[in-house]
Design a protein around this motif. Structure first.
Motif, PDB file in Angstrom:
ATOM      1  N   PRO A   1       0.832  -1.217   0.000  1.00  0.00           N
ATOM      2  CA  PRO A   1       0.000   0.000   0.000  1.00  0.00           C
ATOM      3  C   PRO A   1       0.849   1.243   0.000  1.00  0.00           C
ATOM      4  O   PRO A   1       1.920   1.285   0.620  1.00  0.00           O
ATOM      5  CB  PRO A   1      -0.805  -0.134   1.298  1.00  0.00           C
ATOM      6  CG  PRO A   1       0.032  -1.000   2.179  1.00  0.00           C
ATOM      7  CD  PRO A   1       0.720  -1.961   1.266  1.00  0.00           C
ATOM      8  N   GLN A   2       0.410   2.275  -0.688  1.00  0.00           N
ATOM      9  CA  GLN A   2       1.128   3.537  -0.728  1.00  0.00           C
ATOM     10  C   GLN A   2       0.824   4.364   0.528  1.00  0.00           C
ATOM     11  O   GLN A   2      -0.322   4.471   0.939  1.00  0.00           O
ATOM     12  CB  GLN A   2       0.732   4.323  -1.978  1.00  0.00           C
ATOM     13  CG  GLN A   2       1.215   3.686  -3.276  1.00  0.00           C
ATOM     14  CD  GLN A   2       2.737   3.578  -3.313  1.00  0.00           C
ATOM     15  OE1 GLN A   2       3.443   4.568  -3.165  1.00  0.00           O
ATOM     16  NE2 GLN A   2       3.231   2.376  -3.494  1.00  0.00           N
ATOM     17  N   PRO A   3       1.850   4.953   1.127  1.00  0.00           N
ATOM     18  CA  PRO A   3       1.621   5.722   2.356  1.00  0.00           C
ATOM     19  C   PRO A   3       0.950   7.059   2.103  1.00  0.00           C
ATOM     20  O   PRO A   3       1.245   7.739   1.117  1.00  0.00           O
ATOM     21  CB  PRO A   3       3.041   5.914   2.905  1.00  0.00           C
ATOM     22  CG  PRO A   3       3.928   5.810   1.709  1.00  0.00           C
ATOM     23  CD  PRO A   3       3.273   4.837   0.781  1.00  0.00           C
ATOM     24  N   GLN A   4       0.041   7.413   3.011  1.00  0.00           N
ATOM     25  CA  GLN A   4      -0.550   8.757   2.996  1.00  0.00           C
ATOM     26  C   GLN A   4       0.274   9.728   3.837  1.00  0.00           C
ATOM     27  O   GLN A   4       0.145  10.946   3.697  1.00  0.00           O
ATOM     28  CB  GLN A   4      -1.974   8.717   3.538  1.00  0.00           C
ATOM     29  CG  GLN A   4      -2.968   7.928   2.691  1.00  0.00           C
ATOM     30  CD  GLN A   4      -3.053   6.478   3.129  1.00  0.00           C
ATOM     31  OE1 GLN A   4      -3.132   6.184   4.309  1.00  0.00           O
ATOM     32  NE2 GLN A   4      -3.026   5.576   2.173  1.00  0.00           N
ATOM     33  N   TYR A   5       1.110   9.175   4.720  1.00  0.00           N
ATOM     34  CA  TYR A   5       1.979   9.963   5.576  1.00  0.00           C
ATOM     35  C   TYR A   5       3.391   9.401   5.442  1.00  0.00           C
ATOM     36  O   TYR A   5       3.568   8.181   5.349  1.00  0.00           O
ATOM     37  CB  TYR A   5       1.522   9.892   7.033  1.00  0.00           C
ATOM     38  CG  TYR A   5       0.094  10.332   7.251  1.00  0.00           C
ATOM     39  CD1 TYR A   5      -0.206  11.634   7.635  1.00  0.00           C
ATOM     40  CD2 TYR A   5      -0.968   9.434   7.077  1.00  0.00           C
ATOM     41  CE1 TYR A   5      -1.516  12.040   7.843  1.00  0.00           C
ATOM     42  CE2 TYR A   5      -2.276   9.832   7.273  1.00  0.00           C
ATOM     43  CZ  TYR A   5      -2.544  11.139   7.647  1.00  0.00           C
ATOM     44  OH  TYR A   5      -3.845  11.539   7.844  1.00  0.00           O
ATOM     45  N   GLY A  35      -6.749   3.377   9.875  1.00  0.00           N
ATOM     46  CA  GLY A  35      -6.377   2.567   8.725  1.00  0.00           C
ATOM     47  C   GLY A  35      -5.343   3.206   7.825  1.00  0.00           C
ATOM     48  O   GLY A  35      -4.987   2.640   6.780  1.00  0.00           O
ATOM     49  N   ALA A  36      -4.843   4.373   8.197  1.00  0.00           N
ATOM     50  CA  ALA A  36      -3.854   5.074   7.376  1.00  0.00           C
ATOM     51  C   ALA A  36      -2.555   4.280   7.296  1.00  0.00           C
ATOM     52  O   ALA A  36      -2.235   3.452   8.157  1.00  0.00           O
ATOM     53  CB  ALA A  36      -3.579   6.460   7.945  1.00  0.00           C
ATOM     54  N   VAL A  37      -1.786   4.560   6.250  1.00  0.00           N
ATOM     55  CA  VAL A  37      -0.474   3.950   6.057  1.00  0.00           C
ATOM     56  C   VAL A  37       0.589   5.024   6.249  1.00  0.00           C
ATOM     57  O   VAL A  37       0.570   6.067   5.582  1.00  0.00           O
ATOM     58  CB  VAL A  37      -0.335   3.324   4.656  1.00  0.00           C
ATOM     59  CG1 VAL A  37       1.063   2.746   4.464  1.00  0.00           C
ATOM     60  CG2 VAL A  37      -1.389   2.248   4.449  1.00  0.00           C
ATOM     61  N   ILE A  38       1.508   4.762   7.169  1.00  0.00           N
ATOM     62  CA  ILE A  38       2.654   5.639   7.391  1.00  0.00           C
ATOM     63  C   ILE A  38       3.880   4.957   6.809  1.00  0.00           C
ATOM     64  O   ILE A  38       4.224   3.838   7.205  1.00  0.00           O
ATOM     65  CB  ILE A  38       2.879   5.920   8.882  1.00  0.00           C
ATOM     66  CG1 ILE A  38       1.669   6.634   9.477  1.00  0.00           C
ATOM     67  CG2 ILE A  38       4.143   6.745   9.094  1.00  0.00           C
ATOM     68  CD1 ILE A  38       1.758   6.823  10.990  1.00  0.00           C
ATOM     69  N   GLY A  39       4.528   5.598   5.868  1.00  0.00           N
ATOM     70  CA  GLY A  39       5.728   5.055   5.264  1.00  0.00           C
ATOM     71  C   GLY A  39       6.971   5.693   5.847  1.00  0.00           C
ATOM     72  O   GLY A  39       7.045   6.917   5.997  1.00  0.00           O
ATOM     73  N   ILE A  40       7.964   4.873   6.189  1.00  0.00           N
ATOM     74  CA  ILE A  40       9.252   5.367   6.666  1.00  0.00           C
ATOM     75  C   ILE A  40      10.260   5.173   5.540  1.00  0.00           C
ATOM     76  O   ILE A  40      10.527   4.042   5.126  1.00  0.00           O
ATOM     77  CB  ILE A  40       9.697   4.626   7.937  1.00  0.00           C
ATOM     78  CG1 ILE A  40       8.636   4.775   9.034  1.00  0.00           C
ATOM     79  CG2 ILE A  40      11.043   5.154   8.419  1.00  0.00           C
ATOM     80  CD1 ILE A  40       8.957   3.999  10.291  1.00  0.00           C
TER      81      ILE A  40
END
Length: 280
Positions: A1-5, A35-40
């Motif tokens: 999934p692509q991060p929103q944050y 349900g948000a996705v946080i990407g590091i």
């Protein structure tokens, strides 16, 4: 999934970009974006100050996914979170919400100052926690502290899969505050419990215990090395535990033990519901 944050270490790249992991989590919680996705972003060094502003562990209080990614949508690159300078009686990452997923992260921690790399704390009675594809290293003296790298204390359903652990274990307990049926999947993990030292203080590589009478457990395709002297690589149950509803589809105690030995790359196992059955 692509991060929103996105966490990038400085937060200067545009909207919804943050300098610390905790700041991104706080924004999800405050906005109610369950349900948000946080990407590091990988390719950058994240020390304790990049995880949160103070020296305590990261706290997740909202349903979300925390995932390592390369910044171009390719999730094959793993960022490293150096949590060795944190000082926490819980985990470097503390989960306090349902439906939380951690994926594709390397975590370094020191069990002499922070108990666990990942923890679900007792009393939270959570569901649907997933720990997938973490590379966890305990930098303390091998076996230092004798605690689990992944420590899930209160949840009805959990998946712990495809993790690499050096100098720690996977511990999962169903305590009195967790009721009802549930499933636990522990699959595809590689564990060097005492990081090459069989004399270390980490006993089992995988330990699941508590009230297991309504729990279906899958424990397959795991590899455990260097568990402590006189212990077992995988142990299901303790002197105060009830027999699991099923282990790898088996309901009979001896069949459960045999399935653990056959379906995992281990030397020894124990199933215990007040009386222990051992196998090698």
């Amino acid at each position: 999934p692509q991060p929103q944050y996105v966490v990038d270490g400085d937060g200067s790249g545009g909207p919804n970009r943050f300098g610390t992991v905790q700041a991104a989590i706080n924004e999800v919680e405050q906005s109610g974006d369950a349900g948000a996705v946080i990407g590091i972003e990988a390719g950058k060094g994240y020390t304790s100050g990049d995880l949160r502003d103070d020296s305590t562990g990261i706290t997740i209080g909202e349903s979300l996914t925390l995932i390592g990614f390369s910044g171009d949508g390719n999730n094959t690159t793993t960022p490293t979170l150096d949590a060795t300078e944190l000082n926490s009686t819980g985990g470097a990452i503390n989960i306090q919400a349902d439906d939380v997923t951690l994926r594709n992260l390397a975590v370094e921690y020191d069990s002499s100052s922070t108990d666990n790399a990942v923890e679900v704390q007792s009393g939270n009675d959570l569901s649907n926690v997933t720990i997938d594809g973490l590379d966890i290293t305990n930098t303390a003296t091998p076996g230092g502290g004798g605690v689990a790298a992944i420590n899930l204390e209160s949840q009805t359903n959990a998946t712990v899969k495809n993790n690499q652990i050096d100098g720690g274990a996977i511990g999962i307990s169903f305590k009195g505050d967790v009721t009802g049926s549930g499933t636990i999947n522990v699959t595809g993990n590689s564990i060097d419990a005492n990081d090459g030292n069989e004399q270390g203080s980490v006993t089992e590589g995988i330990y699941i215990f508590g009230d297991l009478s309504s729990k279906d457990i899958q424990v397959e395709n795991n590899q455990v090395a260097d568990s402590g002297v006189g212990s077992r690589d995988i142990k299901i149950g303790s002197g105060g535990s009830t027999l699991a509803k099923s282990v790898n589809g088996q309901t009979n105690k001896q069949d459960q033990l045999e399935s653990i030995l056959v379906e995992n790359n281990i030397v020894s196992a124990r199933v215990n519901n007040g009386s222990a059955s051992d196998g090698t």
